[in-house]
Design an enzyme around this catalytic site. Sequence first.
Site, PDB file in Angstrom:
ATOM      1  N   TYR A 197      -8.361  -4.375  -5.135  1.00 18.26           N
ATOM      2  CA  TYR A 197      -8.907  -3.378  -6.073  1.00 18.26           C
ATOM      3  C   TYR A 197      -7.797  -2.753  -6.922  1.00 18.26           C
ATOM      4  O   TYR A 197      -7.885  -2.689  -8.151  1.00 18.26           O
ATOM      5  CB  TYR A 197      -9.648  -2.302  -5.265  1.00 18.26           C
ATOM      6  CG  TYR A 197      -9.934  -1.033  -6.036  1.00 18.26           C
ATOM      7  CD1 TYR A 197     -10.952  -0.990  -6.985  1.00 18.26           C
ATOM      8  CD2 TYR A 197      -9.186   0.121  -5.818  1.00 18.26           C
ATOM      9  CE1 TYR A 197     -11.207   0.181  -7.692  1.00 18.26           C
ATOM     10  CE2 TYR A 197      -9.438   1.293  -6.516  1.00 18.26           C
ATOM     11  CZ  TYR A 197     -10.445   1.316  -7.456  1.00 18.26           C
ATOM     12  OH  TYR A 197     -10.700   2.464  -8.162  1.00 18.26           O
TER      13      TYR A 197
HETATM   14  C1  UGA Z   1     -10.852   6.323  -3.250  1.00 20.96           C
HETATM   15  C2  UGA Z   1     -11.900   5.569  -4.097  1.00 20.96           C
HETATM   16  O1  UGA Z   1     -12.822   4.900  -3.268  1.00 20.96           O
HETATM   17  C3  UGA Z   1     -11.291   4.608  -5.054  1.00 20.96           C
HETATM   18  O2  UGA Z   1     -12.305   4.112  -5.920  1.00 20.96           O
HETATM   19  C4  UGA Z   1     -10.211   5.306  -5.820  1.00 20.96           C
HETATM   20  O3  UGA Z   1      -9.662   4.525  -6.796  1.00 20.96           O
HETATM   21  C5  UGA Z   1      -9.172   5.782  -4.826  1.00 20.96           C
HETATM   22  O4  UGA Z   1      -9.799   6.784  -4.036  1.00 20.96           O
HETATM   23  C6  UGA Z   1      -7.926   6.313  -5.455  1.00 20.96           C
HETATM   24  O5  UGA Z   1      -7.605   7.467  -5.340  1.00 20.96           O
HETATM   25  O6  UGA Z   1      -7.184   5.533  -6.018  1.00 20.96           O
HETATM   26  P1  UGA Z   1      -9.924   6.143  -0.808  1.00 20.96           P
HETATM   27  O7  UGA Z   1      -8.695   6.963  -0.917  1.00 20.96           O
HETATM   28  O8  UGA Z   1      -9.941   5.019   0.146  1.00 20.96           O
HETATM   29  O9  UGA Z   1     -10.352   5.513  -2.214  1.00 20.96           O
HETATM   30  O10 UGA Z   1     -11.114   7.209  -0.514  1.00 20.96           O
HETATM   31  P2  UGA Z   1     -12.128   7.367   0.701  1.00 20.96           P
HETATM   32  O11 UGA Z   1     -13.070   6.216   0.744  1.00 20.96           O
HETATM   33  O12 UGA Z   1     -12.722   8.711   0.587  1.00 20.96           O
HETATM   34  O13 UGA Z   1     -11.208   7.267   1.999  1.00 20.96           O
HETATM   35  C7  UGA Z   1     -10.242   8.254   2.318  1.00 20.96           C
HETATM   36  C8  UGA Z   1      -9.671   7.966   3.683  1.00 20.96           C
HETATM   37  O14 UGA Z   1     -10.704   8.116   4.659  1.00 20.96           O
HETATM   38  C9  UGA Z   1      -9.117   6.559   3.874  1.00 20.96           C
HETATM   39  O15 UGA Z   1      -7.939   6.599   4.611  1.00 20.96           O
HETATM   40  C10 UGA Z   1     -10.196   5.827   4.668  1.00 20.96           C
HETATM   41  O16 UGA Z   1      -9.693   4.812   5.510  1.00 20.96           O
HETATM   42  C11 UGA Z   1     -10.789   6.958   5.485  1.00 20.96           C
HETATM   43  N1  UGA Z   1     -12.211   6.714   5.814  1.00 20.96           N
HETATM   44  C12 UGA Z   1     -13.108   6.386   4.855  1.00 20.96           C
HETATM   45  C13 UGA Z   1     -12.621   6.814   7.145  1.00 20.96           C
HETATM   46  O17 UGA Z   1     -11.810   7.075   8.050  1.00 20.96           O
HETATM   47  N2  UGA Z   1     -13.925   6.587   7.438  1.00 20.96           N
HETATM   48  C14 UGA Z   1     -14.859   6.286   6.488  1.00 20.96           C
HETATM   49  O18 UGA Z   1     -16.050   6.094   6.815  1.00 20.96           O
HETATM   50  C15 UGA Z   1     -14.442   6.189   5.146  1.00 20.96           C
END
Ligand code: UGA
Length: 317
Positions: free
Chosen positions: A149
């Site tokens: 991504y």
């Molecule tokens: C998010 C967005 O999904 C992307 O589209 C965006 O571009 C990105 O931020 C960015 O800042 O660049 P992410 O940081 O993975 O990605 O956001 P979340 O899906 O909210 O996850 C945050 C954290 O929580 C991650 O470490 C993930 O592993 C964790 N998480 C997520 C969990 O522990 N459990 C879950 O059910 C979902």
Amino acid sequence: MRALVTGCAGFVGSHLTESLLSDGVEVVGIDCFNDNYGRSAKLANLAHTREWDGFDFVPVDLARGDLADLVSGCEVVFHLAAEPGVRSSWGSRFELYLRNNVLATQYLLEAATASKVARFVYASSSSVYGEAEAYPTSEDALPRPHSPYGTTKLAAEHLCHLYHRNHGVPTVALRYFTVYGPRQRPDMAFSRFCTAALDGERVTLYGDGRQTRDFTFVSDAVQATRLAATAPVAIGGVYNVGGGSQVQVIEVLRRIEQLAGRAVSVRNLPAQAGDVRHTRADTTRARADLGFAPAVHWEAGIQAQFAWTAGAGVVGA
Ligand code: UGA
């Protein structure tokens, strides 16, 4: 002013659209309702936009091509449409990421070149940094994505840059850091945690929960996006858009438990491929050039998202 917003039915796109409309900007909104989550949620995101006469919705798939007619007549393009999500970008789904993030952006930049738009704001992502060289991370750090991504978001950022340099398209790229708030995509952490806490269901925690993010409240992301469309010095630039704090995922879950008034049971899974350990934005450049200053502290922001989840009929859906 007339603006084009791609991804207008999405999380940030719908908030941006409402913000523009409420200031009297005419908006042509584009969305193709791709299948990353339910169409009904995206239609609900659009519900308020119908209150304004200045809103024109066009259901278009950007990667299908000829966008000249759509772009002409719009002074500003806000390009937020994307195939989002870090962890789901592996394997056969990568084709969708390439198509919807890279190819679609190139088509839109071609149309922007032809119609000489006054500003082209591209929603990039903190995921371009990967495991960053340093924290807080400045825009000068070497971008080295850690997920497929992130690679597509960076490729599209480069396309913006080269259309600016070769064809004079006045592009600005914004690296959003994990945006949250009402209407957050259902696959994202806070969205899942709020829903599970309200429903009395289990959440999945990837890794030890001590990974951190610079979480950005959606109104702050919208503020930066609008400033990027007007700040004179922003053209050709790349800017971090962060919320101003570094918070552990487990800390947020604890706060949501307090808001829900009950403990949430947790299923632990290993850290997921593509996820980075930490993000933290250095927003010095956005403050100086755009006048951007994040206003919402994460605890107030999560309270707003929790209240919205409780009231929006998301729970149990
Ligand atoms: C998010 C967005 O999904 C992307 O589209 C965006 O571009 C990105 O931020 C960015 O800042 O660049 P992410 O940081 O993975 O990605 O956001 P979340 O899906 O909210 O996850 C945050 C954290 O929580 C991650 O470490 C993930 O592993 C964790 N998480 C997520 C969990 O522990 N459990 C879950 O059910 C979902």
